[in-house]
Write a protein that holds these residues in place. Structure first.
Motif, PDB file in Angstrom:
ATOM      1  N   ALA A 187       0.857  -1.187   0.000  1.00 12.85           N
ATOM      2  CA  ALA A 187       0.000   0.000   0.000  1.00 12.85           C
ATOM      3  C   ALA A 187       0.892   1.235   0.000  1.00 12.85           C
ATOM      4  N   VAL A 188       0.303   2.366  -0.408  1.00 13.22           N
ATOM      5  CA  VAL A 188       1.067   3.614  -0.491  1.00 13.22           C
ATOM      6  C   VAL A 188       0.232   4.770   0.053  1.00 13.22           C
ATOM      7  N   VAL A 189       0.886   5.611   0.846  1.00  7.20           N
ATOM      8  CA  VAL A 189       0.327   6.891   1.283  1.00  7.20           C
ATOM      9  C   VAL A 189       1.246   7.951   0.672  1.00  7.20           C
ATOM     10  N   LEU A 190       0.666   8.855  -0.113  1.00  8.51           N
ATOM     11  CA  LEU A 190       1.467   9.866  -0.807  1.00  8.51           C
ATOM     12  C   LEU A 190       0.945  11.249  -0.449  1.00  8.51           C
ATOM     13  N   SER A 230       2.526  19.743  -4.469  1.00  3.35           N
ATOM     14  CA  SER A 230       3.952  19.532  -4.687  1.00  3.35           C
ATOM     15  C   SER A 230       4.228  18.805  -6.004  1.00  3.35           C
ATOM     16  N   SER A 231       5.076  19.389  -6.843  1.00  8.58           N
ATOM     17  CA  SER A 231       5.419  18.738  -8.114  1.00  8.58           C
ATOM     18  C   SER A 231       6.145  17.415  -7.858  1.00  8.58           C
ATOM     19  N   LYS A 232       6.901  17.319  -6.750  1.00  9.19           N
ATOM     20  CA  LYS A 232       7.598  16.070  -6.429  1.00  9.19           C
ATOM     21  C   LYS A 232       6.591  14.954  -6.164  1.00  9.19           C
ATOM     22  N   ALA A 233       5.520  15.270  -5.434  1.00 11.45           N
ATOM     23  CA  ALA A 233       4.476  14.271  -5.161  1.00 11.45           C
ATOM     24  C   ALA A 233       3.737  13.909  -6.456  1.00 11.45           C
ATOM     25  N   ALA A 234       3.391  14.924  -7.248  1.00  8.68           N
ATOM     26  CA  ALA A 234       2.665  14.680  -8.506  1.00  8.68           C
ATOM     27  C   ALA A 234       3.490  13.823  -9.460  1.00  8.68           C
ATOM     28  N   HIS A 235       4.778  14.140  -9.590  1.00  8.78           N
ATOM     29  CA  HIS A 235       5.637  13.355 -10.490  1.00  8.78           C
ATOM     30  C   HIS A 235       5.781  11.923  -9.983  1.00  8.78           C
ATOM     31  N   CYS A 236       5.831  11.744  -8.680  1.00  9.00           N
ATOM     32  CA  CYS A 236       5.898  10.397  -8.105  1.00  9.00           C
ATOM     33  C   CYS A 236       4.655   9.602  -8.490  1.00  9.00           C
ATOM     34  N   ALA A 237       3.481  10.234  -8.374  1.00  6.66           N
ATOM     35  CA  ALA A 237       2.224   9.561  -8.733  1.00  6.66           C
ATOM     36  C   ALA A 237       2.213   9.198 -10.216  1.00  6.66           C
ATOM     37  N   GLU A 238       2.642  10.127 -11.062  1.00  2.00           N
ATOM     38  CA  GLU A 238       2.639   9.876 -12.507  1.00  2.00           C
ATOM     39  C   GLU A 238       3.637   8.785 -12.890  1.00  2.00           C
ATOM     40  N   ARG A 239       4.834   8.854 -12.304  1.00  5.62           N
ATOM     41  CA  ARG A 239       5.893   7.899 -12.601  1.00  5.62           C
ATOM     42  C   ARG A 239       5.475   6.470 -12.229  1.00  5.62           C
ATOM     43  N   ASN A 240       4.696   6.348 -11.165  1.00  8.31           N
ATOM     44  CA  ASN A 240       4.325   5.031 -10.629  1.00  8.31           C
ATOM     45  C   ASN A 240       2.851   4.689 -10.849  1.00  8.31           C
ATOM     46  N   ALA A 241       2.180   5.432 -11.736  1.00 13.83           N
ATOM     47  CA  ALA A 241       0.726   5.298 -11.893  1.00 13.83           C
ATOM     48  C   ALA A 241       0.283   3.859 -12.142  1.00 13.83           C
ATOM     49  N   ASP A 242       0.958   3.144 -13.036  1.00 10.11           N
ATOM     50  CA  ASP A 242       0.530   1.772 -13.360  1.00 10.11           C
ATOM     51  C   ASP A 242       0.561   0.883 -12.125  1.00 10.11           C
ATOM     52  N   SER A 243       1.610   0.965 -11.346  1.00 12.67           N
ATOM     53  CA  SER A 243       1.725   0.140 -10.137  1.00 12.67           C
ATOM     54  C   SER A 243       0.774   0.622  -9.040  1.00 12.67           C
ATOM     55  N   LEU A 244       0.578   1.929  -8.927  1.00 10.68           N
ATOM     56  CA  LEU A 244      -0.298   2.463  -7.881  1.00 10.68           C
ATOM     57  C   LEU A 244      -1.746   2.020  -8.085  1.00 10.68           C
ATOM     58  N   ARG A 245      -2.154   1.876  -9.341  1.00  6.90           N
ATOM     59  CA  ARG A 245      -3.532   1.446  -9.625  1.00  6.90           C
ATOM     60  C   ARG A 245      -3.818   0.042  -9.096  1.00  6.90           C
ATOM     61  N   HIS A 246      -2.773  -0.728  -8.786  1.00  5.03           N
ATOM     62  CA  HIS A 246      -2.944  -2.125  -8.357  1.00  5.03           C
ATOM     63  C   HIS A 246      -2.749  -2.330  -6.866  1.00  5.03           C
ATOM     64  N   ARG A 247      -2.775  -1.272  -6.093  1.00  4.13           N
ATOM     65  CA  ARG A 247      -2.640  -1.392  -4.632  1.00  4.13           C
ATOM     66  C   ARG A 247      -3.426  -0.256  -3.988  1.00  4.13           C
ATOM     67  N   PRO A 248      -3.783  -0.421  -2.709  1.00  7.60           N
ATOM     68  CA  PRO A 248      -4.495   0.664  -2.029  1.00  7.60           C
ATOM     69  C   PRO A 248      -3.593   1.888  -1.856  1.00  7.60           C
ATOM     70  N   VAL A 249      -4.164   3.061  -2.169  1.00  9.36           N
ATOM     71  CA  VAL A 249      -3.415   4.317  -2.096  1.00  9.36           C
ATOM     72  C   VAL A 249      -4.270   5.375  -1.406  1.00  9.36           C
ATOM     73  N   TRP A 250      -3.639   6.136  -0.535  1.00 10.26           N
ATOM     74  CA  TRP A 250      -4.263   7.287   0.109  1.00 10.26           C
ATOM     75  C   TRP A 250      -3.393   8.501  -0.183  1.00 10.26           C
ATOM     76  N   LEU A 251      -4.022   9.655  -0.405  1.00 10.29           N
ATOM     77  CA  LEU A 251      -3.284  10.895  -0.660  1.00 10.29           C
ATOM     78  C   LEU A 251      -3.584  11.903   0.447  1.00 10.29           C
ATOM     79  N   PHE A 252      -2.597  12.752   0.731  1.00 14.81           N
ATOM     80  CA  PHE A 252      -2.838  13.857   1.649  1.00 14.81           C
ATOM     81  C   PHE A 252      -2.132  15.107   1.161  1.00 14.81           C
ATOM     82  N   HIS A 289      -6.796   4.962  10.906  1.00 13.86           N
ATOM     83  CA  HIS A 289      -7.868   4.593   9.973  1.00 13.86           C
ATOM     84  C   HIS A 289      -7.291   3.786   8.798  1.00 13.86           C
ATOM     85  N   ILE A 290      -6.177   4.259   8.245  1.00 15.22           N
ATOM     86  CA  ILE A 290      -5.517   3.534   7.154  1.00 15.22           C
ATOM     87  C   ILE A 290      -5.042   2.169   7.645  1.00 15.22           C
ATOM     88  N   GLY A 291      -4.419   2.140   8.830  1.00 10.88           N
ATOM     89  CA  GLY A 291      -3.949   0.875   9.398  1.00 10.88           C
ATOM     90  C   GLY A 291      -5.074  -0.118   9.579  1.00 10.88           C
TER      91      GLY A 291
END
Length: 165
Positions: free
Chosen positions: A51-54, A64-86, A158-160
């Motif tokens: 799972a990922v919390v970003l 943050s562009s760093k957070a956005a680029h991380c999401a874009e760079r890993n989008a395919d893998s992120l779609r296959h696991r639970p993800v929460w954003l803040f 809650h995430i845990g």
């Protein structure tokens, strides 16, 4: 059953968002998860995590562009696991008083990666925060630390619990 590995990644401007990420990681570890906290710019592959919390800082309505680029760079893998954003940003108590919807760019990221949820936390600007904008805000009396540790811990628990279910 092995312990679930959770990545808590963050894009921070001056360290406030990193502090929130550290607190989320610490809380998830208390809940028995294997939580790793890393700067979003250092995350190039999320496949080793269950799972990922970003999170990202907000400035001028932009995530943050760093957070956005991380999401874009890993989008395919992120779609296959639970993800929460803040997001962290409001320099007042507004994040305490009502749910603040994600800014447009974060809403797009949520759709792109299929994130389960988004939370906005207060930000922080203190006399130690570098930059002209920070100094101007401090002079105007608009500085302060508006991060609420209890609210951050509650959301992390809650995430845990969702991951334990």
């Amino acid at each position: 059953m092995s312990t679930k590995r959770v990545l808590v990644a963050y894009g921070t401007e001056y360290g406030g968002t990193a502090g929130i990420a550290e607190q989320i990681g610490e809380t998830l570890r208390e809940d028995g998860l294997d939580a790793v906290v890393l700067p979003a710019a250092d995350v190039h592959d999320v496949r080793g995590y269950d799972a990922v919390v970003l999170g990202g800082s907000l400035r001028g309505g932009r995530w943050s562009s760093k957070a956005a680029h991380c999401a874009e760079r890993n989008a395919d893998s992120l779609r296959h696991r639970p993800v929460w954003l803040f997001s962290s940003g409001p320099l007042d108590r507004s994040a305490e008083e009502h749910d603040i919807p994600p800014v447009a760019a974060v809403a797009r990221q949520m759709q792109l990666i299929g994130a389960r949820e988004h939370m906005t936390f207060g930000g922080t600007i203190t006399a130690r925060t570098p930059g002209l904008l920070a100094r101007a805000l401090i002079r105007q009396g608009k500085g302060g630390d508006f991060r609420n540790p209890e609210r951050i811990r509650t959301w992390a628990h809650h995430i845990g619990s969702e991951l334990a279910a």
